[in-house]
Design an enzyme around this catalytic site. Structure first.
Site, short mmCIF file in Angstrom:
data_model
loop_
_atom_site.label_atom_id
_atom_site.label_comp_id
_atom_site.label_asym_id
_atom_site.label_seq_id
_atom_site.Cartn_x
_atom_site.Cartn_y
_atom_site.Cartn_z
N GLU A 104 -11.66 10.45 9.14
CA GLU A 104 -11.12 9.26 8.35
C GLU A 104 -11.82 9.29 6.76
OE1 GLU A 104 -9.61 6.07 7.16
OE2 GLU A 104 -9.15 6.38 9.25
N ASP A 132 -9.30 9.36 3.45
CA ASP A 132 -9.41 8.45 2.48
C ASP A 132 -9.82 8.77 1.16
OD1 ASP A 132 -9.08 6.24 4.35
OD2 ASP A 132 -11.15 5.87 4.68
N SER A 186 -4.25 3.86 8.99
CA SER A 186 -5.57 3.86 8.19
C SER A 186 -5.20 5.09 6.94
CB SER A 186 -6.60 4.44 8.73
OG SER A 186 -6.48 5.53 9.27
N ASP A 226 12.56 -3.27 1.24
CA ASP A 226 12.60 -3.84 2.55
C ASP A 226 12.90 -2.72 3.66
OD1 ASP A 226 12.83 -5.63 4.36
OD2 ASP A 226 14.83 -6.39 3.91
N VAL A 227 12.35 -2.86 4.71
CA VAL A 227 12.44 -2.01 5.79
C VAL A 227 12.85 -2.70 7.06
CG1 VAL A 227 11.43 -0.44 7.46
CG2 VAL A 227 10.28 -0.59 5.16
N GLY A 266 14.03 -9.04 4.85
CA GLY A 266 12.84 -9.83 4.37
C GLY A 266 11.66 -9.39 5.44
N ASP A 325 8.99 -9.29 8.42
CA ASP A 325 8.99 -9.12 9.57
C ASP A 325 7.54 -8.71 10.22
OD1 ASP A 325 8.67 -6.03 9.69
OD2 ASP A 325 10.62 -6.24 8.73
#
Length: 622
Positions: free
Chosen positions: A282, A286, A538, A579-580, A599, A601
């Site tokens: 992690e 990052d 993440s 937008d997806v 829009g 979701d």
């Protein structure tokens, strides 16, 4: 408020109304995955923290929305820490009423300490003393999966007359269990793959070049000296210097030899003795991507906790804001082996750090594992950071509508199950953070169409017979905030027929999340000396946080302040995001839970970032 302890802890939360005599209250801490053992030793040390009911929570919300509203003349007028503390003073007489109760209970008031803001009292008690004080019994318990231990009570008593003065009571036993750490959200693909020559095939793997191309992220933004970008990591979760250098040598050569600036909170332990995905993956992810995307911006590693005691979000918040701390004088304590809030064996940091302008948190917990009062109070601390101009960015889980280790779902009979009602994650469900979900690129079977395919879809990946998908849904604790009500209403209207089929699975009045989404699949990172693809939200989180950091620098060079809490701007100007409209998350026995659509979701939020459109809008705000 020891929200995220990964060592032994006790949590009891107060709720109810004033009356007479004593009131028996049940603990709301989820105990379904814990095996109860023997009674706690009478001499076991506990630290009891009494959180007082504070004033002006509604005023705080109103103020944050006003200074974050692009149409408001107060936009960007942030408050100081002192102003915030003054706004949230405890209710009148709360302190004196609780002190009187302590005295009548025979507790030595000389051992009672106050937080700087006056909203929390703390004192050290043995189990025997706490048992008499709260009229309850404390037991050892062991988690069925992790082996983590805790001491907890199933009920306790307080005077009914104090219910309006006390928000919650919490007690913690500081027994170190540094081997038990929160499970990371990023998921390792065990297949080791050599990095493809640049430019990479951006539909089959994610690299620095892919992200810059996909979202238009520039590589020449000059950092501003007043800008700052921090990433939270608990102790024992540490990046490896050699891994950073190997990544930078291929991806961002000017960073070879550079390291994050470590803000050591309560020890800030950076372990180098143990390697493996659990400890290094992690933070490697990052900092490899955050440092490269924002180069040459300095990136701060907010490393929280010591060798003996793993840190948590509460410790970090205490370091950022002295008004949030409890007692901080380790030399003035009843028990020599006990460390007060914000303290441990090596350090006691209270108000010792400046909160960064952008804070990235790629960690999450099960909302159902804590009480409503406790989550509301923790969420309020993120609101306070927003009031002071910090953008808090939090990833959702990779378990779709489930949460936490073991893909937790809510079953009223057993408390948890692989099926049942959807289980939201926290702090991504808090309305005062920007929650980041995941997307991926579609995978056409005809390779000749790859170059023409640019639209993202909701993140969903099968790995080792487990389906991973972007977290998302509706909080069971927090109501939908004003800034997203129209967007959520439109989603429910568009998806009405489908949502009606699963209406008993989620809270239709809750805060919807995520707010935005970023690509989450197959990030090429270096971990433990090898190039590996990893997936999960993440990975998405530090990318979005990097974009906001770059925009902050551009604003500051234009003589303006940081963007602060950005959700009202995003929801009022959704055109700045891509937008997806395809894909869905899954979980709790539902294959297609929340579906992506036009829009906002509840799986991809408002969509993925378009850097130039975002920059143009934010640079023109006050």
């Amino acid at each position: 408020m020891l929200m995220m302890r990964s060592f032994i802890f006790l949590l009891c939360v107060i709720s109810g109304y004033a009356g007479a005599s004593l009131l028996r209250l049940e603990s709301s801490l989820d105990l379904s995955q814990w095996n109860q053992g023997h009674e706690a030793n009478a001499h076991q040390l506990l630290q009891v923290s009494i959180a007082l009911t504070i004033q002006n929570a509604d005023l705080g919300v109103e103020t944050l929305l006003r200074i974050s509203d692009p149409a408001s003349p107060n936009c960007g007028q942030y408050l100081s820490a002192e102003d915030v503390a003054h706004m949230f003073k405890p209710k009148p007489n709360a302190v004196s009423d609780v002190i009187k109760w302590l005295g009548e209970s025979g507790i030595d008031q000389s051992h009672v300490k106050f937080s700087y803001g006056g909203d929390r009292l703390s004192l050290n008690l043995s189990v025997q003393e706490a048992t008499l004080f709260l009229e309850t019994t404390f037991y050892h318990q062991t988690h069925q999966e992790t082996g983590q231990e805790q001491i907890t009570c199933q009920y306790y008593h307080i005077p009914e007359s104090l219910v309006r003065s006390i928000d919650y009571i919490l007690a913690a036993s500081p027994v170190p269990t540094h081997q038990q750490i929160p499970r990371q959200q990023v998921v390792l693909n065990n297949k080791v793959t050599a990095l493809a020559p640049l430019p990479p095939k951006c539909l089959t793997q994610t690299t620095l070049v892919c992200l810059r191309k996909l979202y238009g992220i520039p590589d020449d933004v000059l950092p501003h000296p007043n800008n700052s970008f921090g990433i939270f990591e608990p102790s024992w979760i540490s990046w490896l210097p050699d891994d950073l250098d190997r990544f930078f040598d291929k991806m961002q050569k000017n960073l070879v030899g550079h390291r994050p600036k470590v803000d050591a909170v309560n020890g800030g332990y950076l372990q180098r003795n143990q390697t493996g995905w659990m400890f290094n993956q992690e933070p490697n992810l990052d900092f490899e991507y955050a440092m490269a995307l924002t180069s040459p911006q300095e990136v701060i590693n907010v490393q929280v906790g010591s060798y003996e005691q793993v840190g948590n979000l509460d410790d970090m918040l205490a370091a950022f804001d002295k008004y949030y701390c409890g007692s901080i004088n380790p030399g003035d304590k009843k028990y020599p082996d006990f460390y007060p809030p914000g303290c441990n064996a090596t350090a006691c940091d209270c108000g010792s750090s400046s909160p960064p302008k952008v804070l990235s948190i790629s960690w999450g917990w099960t909302e159902a594992g804590f009480t409503s009062n406790h989550l509301q109070r923790q969420c309020l601390e993120f609101l306070k950071l927003g009031l002071m101009g910090t953008t808090v960015i939090v990833s959702v889980s990779d378990h779709g509508t489930a949460s936490g280790r073991g893909s937790f779902c809510i079953d009223d009979r057993t408390g948890n199950a692989t099926g049942g009602r959807f289980s939201p994650t926290f702090p991504s469900s808090c309305p005062w953070v920007t929650s980041v979900g995941g997307t991926q690129m579609p995978q056409p079977t005809d390779l000749r169409t790859l170059a023409a395919t640019t639209n993202e879809t909701a993140f969903r990946k099968e790995l080792s017979k487990q389906i991973l998908s972007s977290g998302g849904g509706f909080s069971n604790v927090f109501l939908a905030p004003p800034y997203q009500v129209p967007n959520v209403a439109l989603y429910k209207d568009i998806e009405k027929d489908h949502l009606d089929e699963i209406q008993d699975r989620f809270n239709s009045t809750g805060r919807g999340y995520p707010d935005v989404a970023v690509r989450a699949d197959d990030y090429m990172i270096v971990s433990n000396g090898e190039w590996k693809p990893v997936s999960g939200t993440s990975a998405s989180n530090p990318v979005f946080a990097s974009i906001i950091t770059l925009i902050n620098s551009e604003r500051m060079h234009a003589g303006k302040g940081p963007v602060g809490f950005i959700n009202p701007v995003l929801y009022s100007s959704p055109y700045i995001l891509n937008d997806v409209v395809t894909g869905a998350n899954q979980g709790c026995g539902v294959d297609q839970a929340f579906r992506a659509t036009r829009g906002w979701d509840a799986v991809t939020g408002l969509g993925s970032p378009d850097y130039e459109l975002m920059r143009q809008l934010f640079i023109n705000l006050p």
